[in-house]
Design a protein around this motif. Structure first.
Motif, PDB file in Angstrom:
ATOM      1  N   HIS A  97      33.730  44.704  45.853  1.00  0.00           N
ATOM      2  CA  HIS A  97      35.117  44.317  45.568  1.00  0.00           C
ATOM      3  C   HIS A  97      35.607  43.387  46.678  1.00  0.00           C
ATOM      4  O   HIS A  97      35.458  43.694  47.863  1.00  0.00           O
ATOM      5  CB  HIS A  97      36.018  45.552  45.517  1.00  0.00           C
ATOM      6  CG  HIS A  97      35.517  46.633  44.603  1.00  0.00           C
ATOM      7  ND1 HIS A  97      36.018  46.839  43.334  1.00  0.00           N
ATOM      8  CD2 HIS A  97      34.557  47.584  44.781  1.00  0.00           C
ATOM      9  CE1 HIS A  97      35.399  47.868  42.777  1.00  0.00           C
ATOM     10  NE2 HIS A  97      34.503  48.331  43.634  1.00  0.00           N
ATOM     11  N   THR A 153      26.715  53.500  53.914  1.00  0.00           N
ATOM     12  CA  THR A 153      27.226  52.995  52.637  1.00  0.00           C
ATOM     13  C   THR A 153      26.651  51.619  52.332  1.00  0.00           C
ATOM     14  O   THR A 153      26.256  51.332  51.194  1.00  0.00           O
ATOM     15  CB  THR A 153      28.760  52.932  52.664  1.00  0.00           C
ATOM     16  OG1 THR A 153      29.281  54.231  52.954  1.00  0.00           O
ATOM     17  CG2 THR A 153      29.311  52.460  51.324  1.00  0.00           C
ATOM     18  N   PHE A 159      33.566  44.577  56.506  1.00  0.00           N
ATOM     19  CA  PHE A 159      33.365  45.545  55.436  1.00  0.00           C
ATOM     20  C   PHE A 159      34.386  46.682  55.592  1.00  0.00           C
ATOM     21  O   PHE A 159      34.467  47.309  56.637  1.00  0.00           O
ATOM     22  CB  PHE A 159      31.943  46.097  55.486  1.00  0.00           C
ATOM     23  CG  PHE A 159      31.679  47.229  54.538  1.00  0.00           C
ATOM     24  CD1 PHE A 159      31.894  47.068  53.183  1.00  0.00           C
ATOM     25  CD2 PHE A 159      31.228  48.454  55.000  1.00  0.00           C
ATOM     26  CE1 PHE A 159      31.655  48.110  52.295  1.00  0.00           C
ATOM     27  CE2 PHE A 159      30.972  49.509  54.126  1.00  0.00           C
ATOM     28  CZ  PHE A 159      31.190  49.328  52.768  1.00  0.00           C
ATOM     29  N   GLY A 160      35.138  46.904  54.532  1.00  0.00           N
ATOM     30  CA  GLY A 160      36.192  47.905  54.581  1.00  0.00           C
ATOM     31  C   GLY A 160      37.573  47.299  54.693  1.00  0.00           C
ATOM     32  O   GLY A 160      38.569  47.949  54.375  1.00  0.00           O
ATOM     33  N   THR A 161      37.658  46.045  55.132  1.00  0.00           N
ATOM     34  CA  THR A 161      38.943  45.362  55.211  1.00  0.00           C
ATOM     35  C   THR A 161      39.010  44.208  54.210  1.00  0.00           C
ATOM     36  O   THR A 161      39.881  44.174  53.346  1.00  0.00           O
ATOM     37  CB  THR A 161      39.198  44.837  56.637  1.00  0.00           C
ATOM     38  OG1 THR A 161      38.088  44.011  57.041  1.00  0.00           O
ATOM     39  CG2 THR A 161      39.359  45.993  57.617  1.00  0.00           C
ATOM     40  N   ARG A 204      29.797  53.664  57.662  1.00  0.00           N
ATOM     41  CA  ARG A 204      29.812  52.297  57.116  1.00  0.00           C
ATOM     42  C   ARG A 204      28.379  51.815  56.882  1.00  0.00           C
ATOM     43  O   ARG A 204      28.058  51.258  55.839  1.00  0.00           O
ATOM     44  CB  ARG A 204      30.522  51.338  58.083  1.00  0.00           C
ATOM     45  CG  ARG A 204      32.040  51.402  58.074  1.00  0.00           C
ATOM     46  CD  ARG A 204      32.656  50.724  59.302  1.00  0.00           C
ATOM     47  NE  ARG A 204      31.895  49.606  59.789  1.00  0.00           N
ATOM     48  CZ  ARG A 204      32.026  48.346  59.360  1.00  0.00           C
ATOM     49  NH1 ARG A 204      32.925  48.068  58.424  1.00  0.00           N
ATOM     50  NH2 ARG A 204      31.297  47.377  59.861  1.00  0.00           N
ATOM     51  N   SER A 222      31.734  50.159  45.836  1.00  0.00           N
ATOM     52  CA  SER A 222      31.724  51.409  45.081  1.00  0.00           C
ATOM     53  C   SER A 222      30.357  51.514  44.415  1.00  0.00           C
ATOM     54  O   SER A 222      29.896  50.578  43.773  1.00  0.00           O
ATOM     55  CB  SER A 222      32.839  51.438  44.029  1.00  0.00           C
ATOM     56  OG  SER A 222      32.728  50.354  43.127  1.00  0.00           O
ATOM     57  N   TRP A 259      36.350  43.325  52.162  1.00  0.00           N
ATOM     58  CA  TRP A 259      35.569  43.650  50.967  1.00  0.00           C
ATOM     59  C   TRP A 259      35.096  45.103  51.062  1.00  0.00           C
ATOM     60  O   TRP A 259      34.951  45.650  52.155  1.00  0.00           O
ATOM     61  CB  TRP A 259      34.397  42.684  50.765  1.00  0.00           C
ATOM     62  CG  TRP A 259      33.396  42.648  51.893  1.00  0.00           C
ATOM     63  CD1 TRP A 259      33.543  42.065  53.108  1.00  0.00           C
ATOM     64  CD2 TRP A 259      32.084  43.221  51.885  1.00  0.00           C
ATOM     65  NE1 TRP A 259      32.415  42.236  53.875  1.00  0.00           N
ATOM     66  CE2 TRP A 259      31.497  42.942  53.160  1.00  0.00           C
ATOM     67  CE3 TRP A 259      31.342  43.921  50.955  1.00  0.00           C
ATOM     68  CZ2 TRP A 259      30.217  43.340  53.497  1.00  0.00           C
ATOM     69  CZ3 TRP A 259      30.050  44.332  51.293  1.00  0.00           C
ATOM     70  CH2 TRP A 259      29.502  44.036  52.550  1.00  0.00           C
ATOM     71  N   THR A 260      34.894  45.701  49.899  1.00  0.00           N
ATOM     72  CA  THR A 260      34.514  47.111  49.834  1.00  0.00           C
ATOM     73  C   THR A 260      33.397  47.303  48.801  1.00  0.00           C
ATOM     74  O   THR A 260      33.067  46.378  48.049  1.00  0.00           O
ATOM     75  CB  THR A 260      35.718  47.996  49.450  1.00  0.00           C
ATOM     76  OG1 THR A 260      36.251  47.523  48.206  1.00  0.00           O
ATOM     77  CG2 THR A 260      36.805  47.947  50.517  1.00  0.00           C
ATOM     78  N   ARG A 300      35.202  40.923  41.726  1.00  0.00           N
ATOM     79  CA  ARG A 300      34.140  41.893  41.979  1.00  0.00           C
ATOM     80  C   ARG A 300      32.832  41.399  41.362  1.00  0.00           C
ATOM     81  O   ARG A 300      32.846  40.642  40.384  1.00  0.00           O
ATOM     82  CB  ARG A 300      34.501  43.270  41.432  1.00  0.00           C
ATOM     83  CG  ARG A 300      34.684  43.331  39.935  1.00  0.00           C
ATOM     84  CD  ARG A 300      35.268  44.663  39.488  1.00  0.00           C
ATOM     85  NE  ARG A 300      36.610  44.852  40.000  1.00  0.00           N
ATOM     86  CZ  ARG A 300      37.701  44.379  39.393  1.00  0.00           C
ATOM     87  NH1 ARG A 300      37.590  43.697  38.267  1.00  0.00           N
ATOM     88  NH2 ARG A 300      38.889  44.581  39.894  1.00  0.00           N
ATOM     89  N   LYS A 319      38.750  41.311  48.501  1.00  0.00           N
ATOM     90  CA  LYS A 319      40.195  41.302  48.668  1.00  0.00           C
ATOM     91  C   LYS A 319      40.732  39.910  48.944  1.00  0.00           C
ATOM     92  O   LYS A 319      41.943  39.719  49.006  1.00  0.00           O
ATOM     93  CB  LYS A 319      40.581  42.257  49.803  1.00  0.00           C
ATOM     94  CG  LYS A 319      40.214  43.714  49.529  1.00  0.00           C
ATOM     95  CD  LYS A 319      40.696  44.630  50.643  1.00  0.00           C
ATOM     96  CE  LYS A 319      40.350  46.074  50.334  1.00  0.00           C
ATOM     97  NZ  LYS A 319      40.820  47.003  51.408  1.00  0.00           N
TER      98      LYS A 319
END
Length: 315
Positions: free
Chosen positions: A54, A109, A36-38, A106, A43, A40-41, A65, A56
């Motif tokens: 999202h 979120t 998470f954070g690399t 993290r 919002s 996929w993210t 997404r 990647k």
């Protein structure tokens, strides 16, 4: 509507569920929390009470997404914490204090997503947390009428010493879990040993129940049970342990369903100890159990029932 698969996308059990969903033409995506954070993210907009996941990498999802509200269900297999990044010299790239703070951010979120109640979580984060406190599970099961082994939980050496002296055979287990059970080596004067042990950490001591291991997979209102024969106290230590389908009394089946629901789970694996007198003693309810080997060894259709839980409407 997608199904989220929470865990390492290379994990055989995750891949197995993904294949079963694909055969039903049900779209899904992978969510490895360690990445998470690399890879996929997220919002999230509190005003609209919705968010976006999202991706990647196209291997994670067939779309770039997916909204929270378009996620039908989520299969919780494993939560993996973030990994500490290192330099080429194998030195930490950040201090442990900064890493700990970033990991908390993290986790908070991700909680925006984990607590999104319109998703059918199989199982929810609260159910997973209940498994991290097995005495809580025992209290709930006991209130529903389950037999519970006599237990001590804590770090008070005078009470622990008295408990061990009152029991012929005592089993040691971690309060949270994560390690296998073992017999307590009882000695004439255990108080000094208990003082040292309990000064380091609390423990769970339980009266040993002579008998056999039974595991019940609860999937909604269905209960599939196996008997696990092993010469070890904890069958997880036994590579030669054997499993076979077994039938448990209807009253115990109903109790298993009630325990699963009371713990906020759609499915789980309940471990029982069946005593020599035929009583079923509740040990724990695992909200994200492994099942592939059991399916292979017994022919039980756990996958079909689990996929049905993920794809059927909530009720």
């Amino acid at each position: 509507m997608h199904v989220a698969l929470l865990g390492n996308e290379q994990d055989p059990q995750i891949q197995h569920i993904a294949m079963a969903l694909e055969q039903q033409s049900t779209p899904y995506f992978f969510a490895n929390t360690q990445l998470f954070g690399t890879d996929w993210t997220i919002s999230y907009d509190p005003d609209f009470d919705d968010g976006l996941i999202h991706f990647k990498k196209p291997t994670l999802c067939n779309q770039p997404r997916v909204t929270f509200s378009n996620t039908k269900a989520a299969y919780w297999h494993e939560y993996l914490p973030g990994a500490l990044k290192r330099t080429p010299n194998d030195e930490p790239s950040t201090s442990m204090e900064d890493f700990g703070w970033a990991e908390q951010e993290r986790a908070s979120t991700l909680l925006c997503w984990f607590s999104y109640s319109d998703i059918k979580w199989v199982n929810s984060i609260n159910a997973v947390r209940s498994h991290q406190c097995k005495p809580y599970q025992s209290r709930i099961a006991g209130k529903l009428g389950a037999h519970i082994p006599y237990s001590f939980v804590g770090n008070a050496p005078e009470v622990a010493s008295q408990f061990c002296n009152n029991m012929r055979e005592v089993v040691y287990k971690p309060v949270r879990g994560g390690r296998t059970a073992q017999f307590v080596n009882k000695q004439p004067n255990m108080r000094p040993l208990l003082n040292t042990l309990l000064n380091e950490r609390p423990v769970t001591f339980q009266k040993y129940i002579a008998g056999v291991n039974v595991r019940s997979y609860v999937l909604g209102d269905d209960v599939l049970s196996i008997q696990i024969d092993s010469d070890e106290l904890d069958y997880r230590n036994d590579d030669n342990a054997s499993v076979a389908v077994t039938i448990i009394p209807k009253a115990v089946q109903q109790l298993a369903v009630e325990i699963c629901k009371a713990l906020g789970m759609h499915w789980c694996a309940i471990d029982w100890r069946k005593s020599l007198k035929g009583n079923f003693f509740f040990l724990e309810a695992n909200p994200s159990p492994f099942f592939l080997k059991v399916e292979k060894d017994t022919g039980l259709d756990i996958t079909g029932r689990l996929v049905a839980l993920l794809t059927q409407a909530r009720h």
